[in-house]
Design an enzyme around this catalytic site. Structure first.
Site, PDB file in Angstrom:
ATOM      1  N   HIS A   1      48.790  90.449 -19.044  1.00 50.86           N
ATOM      2  CA  HIS A   1      47.996  89.262 -18.689  1.00 50.86           C
ATOM      3  C   HIS A   1      47.485  88.560 -19.951  1.00 50.86           C
ATOM      4  O   HIS A   1      47.614  87.344 -20.098  1.00 50.86           O
ATOM      5  CB  HIS A   1      46.830  89.709 -17.786  1.00 50.86           C
ATOM      6  CG  HIS A   1      45.900  88.611 -17.384  1.00 50.86           C
ATOM      7  ND1 HIS A   1      45.743  88.196 -16.079  1.00 50.86           N
ATOM      8  CD2 HIS A   1      45.050  87.844 -18.120  1.00 50.86           C
ATOM      9  CE1 HIS A   1      44.855  87.213 -16.035  1.00 50.86           C
ATOM     10  NE2 HIS A   1      44.419  86.976 -17.260  1.00 50.86           N
ATOM     11  N   GLU A   2      46.947  89.342 -20.877  1.00 48.83           N
ATOM     12  CA  GLU A   2      46.391  88.754 -22.112  1.00 48.83           C
ATOM     13  C   GLU A   2      47.507  88.246 -23.029  1.00 48.83           C
ATOM     14  O   GLU A   2      47.357  87.216 -23.693  1.00 48.83           O
ATOM     15  CB  GLU A   2      45.509  89.765 -22.852  1.00 48.83           C
ATOM     16  CG  GLU A   2      44.347  90.351 -22.047  1.00 48.83           C
ATOM     17  CD  GLU A   2      43.476  89.329 -21.355  1.00 48.83           C
ATOM     18  OE1 GLU A   2      43.405  88.168 -21.818  1.00 48.83           O
ATOM     19  OE2 GLU A   2      42.867  89.677 -20.319  1.00 48.83           O
TER      20      GLU A   2
ATOM     21  N   CYS B   1      41.242  85.841 -13.350  1.00 44.02           N
ATOM     22  CA  CYS B   1      41.167  85.380 -14.737  1.00 44.02           C
ATOM     23  C   CYS B   1      39.851  84.635 -14.945  1.00 44.02           C
ATOM     24  O   CYS B   1      39.481  83.810 -14.107  1.00 44.02           O
ATOM     25  CB  CYS B   1      42.348  84.468 -15.041  1.00 44.02           C
ATOM     26  SG  CYS B   1      42.358  83.864 -16.736  1.00 44.02           S
TER      27      CYS B   1
ATOM     28  N   HIS C   1      48.406  84.915 -22.121  1.00 46.17           N
ATOM     29  CA  HIS C   1      47.454  83.899 -22.591  1.00 46.17           C
ATOM     30  C   HIS C   1      47.821  83.388 -23.992  1.00 46.17           C
ATOM     31  O   HIS C   1      47.719  82.192 -24.257  1.00 46.17           O
ATOM     32  CB  HIS C   1      46.029  84.463 -22.650  1.00 46.17           C
ATOM     33  CG  HIS C   1      45.274  84.339 -21.356  1.00 46.17           C
ATOM     34  ND1 HIS C   1      45.116  83.152 -20.690  1.00 46.17           N
ATOM     35  CD2 HIS C   1      44.611  85.264 -20.611  1.00 46.17           C
ATOM     36  CE1 HIS C   1      44.390  83.352 -19.591  1.00 46.17           C
ATOM     37  NE2 HIS C   1      44.074  84.634 -19.514  1.00 46.17           N
TER      38      HIS C   1
END
Ligand code: NI
Length: 175
Positions: A144-145, A102, A148
């Protein structure tokens, strides 16, 4: 106006731990510029995705853009896609564990389980609401995003912390 490289927020900054707010549509000029700046910022850092909180903004918006690079030698190539107000609609039961890193946590790699395939919805830059099926590495980037914009980072999902590697050791292993 020329795109500019933005500062990438680092683990410990509160914006990375907040639930982001929906983007109001249609996109403003400033928001369109922000998307261009995020793409430039991501490319310069050799990332394959970047989310708005990583440039300090709590907005439900991220870029997905796999491309082979020194950080991800085995990535497929895809033109950058801005995903606005994304939703994870469905997912496979099956999960796959693979390496992630990341830009907000430099120097570290860990093994993260993610759904093997997913069905998603998002608004594209042109305002169209799209529904797509993703699998493998691209599905991994999305998850993953998506984490976030919900205040999560990949290290929260690493099951075996003994698998963490430094970036130089990871590169040695991959080459
Ligand atoms: Ni990240």
């Amino acid at each position: 106006m020329k795109s500019k490289v933005l500062r990438i927020t680092q683990l410990g900054e509160p914006v990375l731990r907040k639930v982001s707010k929906p983007v109001r549509l249609p996109l403003s000029k400033a928001q369109n510029r922000l998307i261009d700046d995020m793409i430039v910022t991501m490319k310069k850092a050799k990332g394959v995705g970047i989310a708005a909180p990583q440039v300090g903004l709590g907005l439900r918006l991220f870029i997905v853009a796999p491309e082979p690079s020194i950080r991800y030698p085995k990535a497929p190539r895809m033109a950058p896609v801005a995903m606005i107000n994304p939703v994870l609609v469905k997912h496979s039961k099956k999960m796959v564990t693979d390496w992630e890193g990341c830009l907000s946590i430099p120097g570290l790699r860990g093994r993260v389980p993610r759904y093997q395939s997913i069905e998603i919805e998002f608004t594209a830059r042109d305002g169209r609401r799209l529904r797509e099926k993703l699998s493998g590495f691209v599905a991994r980037i999305f998850q993953h995003e998506f984490d976030h914009i919900n205040g999560h980072v990949y290290i929260d999902r690493v099951q075996d912390t003994r698998t963490f590697m430094t970036e130089p050791e990871f590169r040695k292993m991959m080459s």
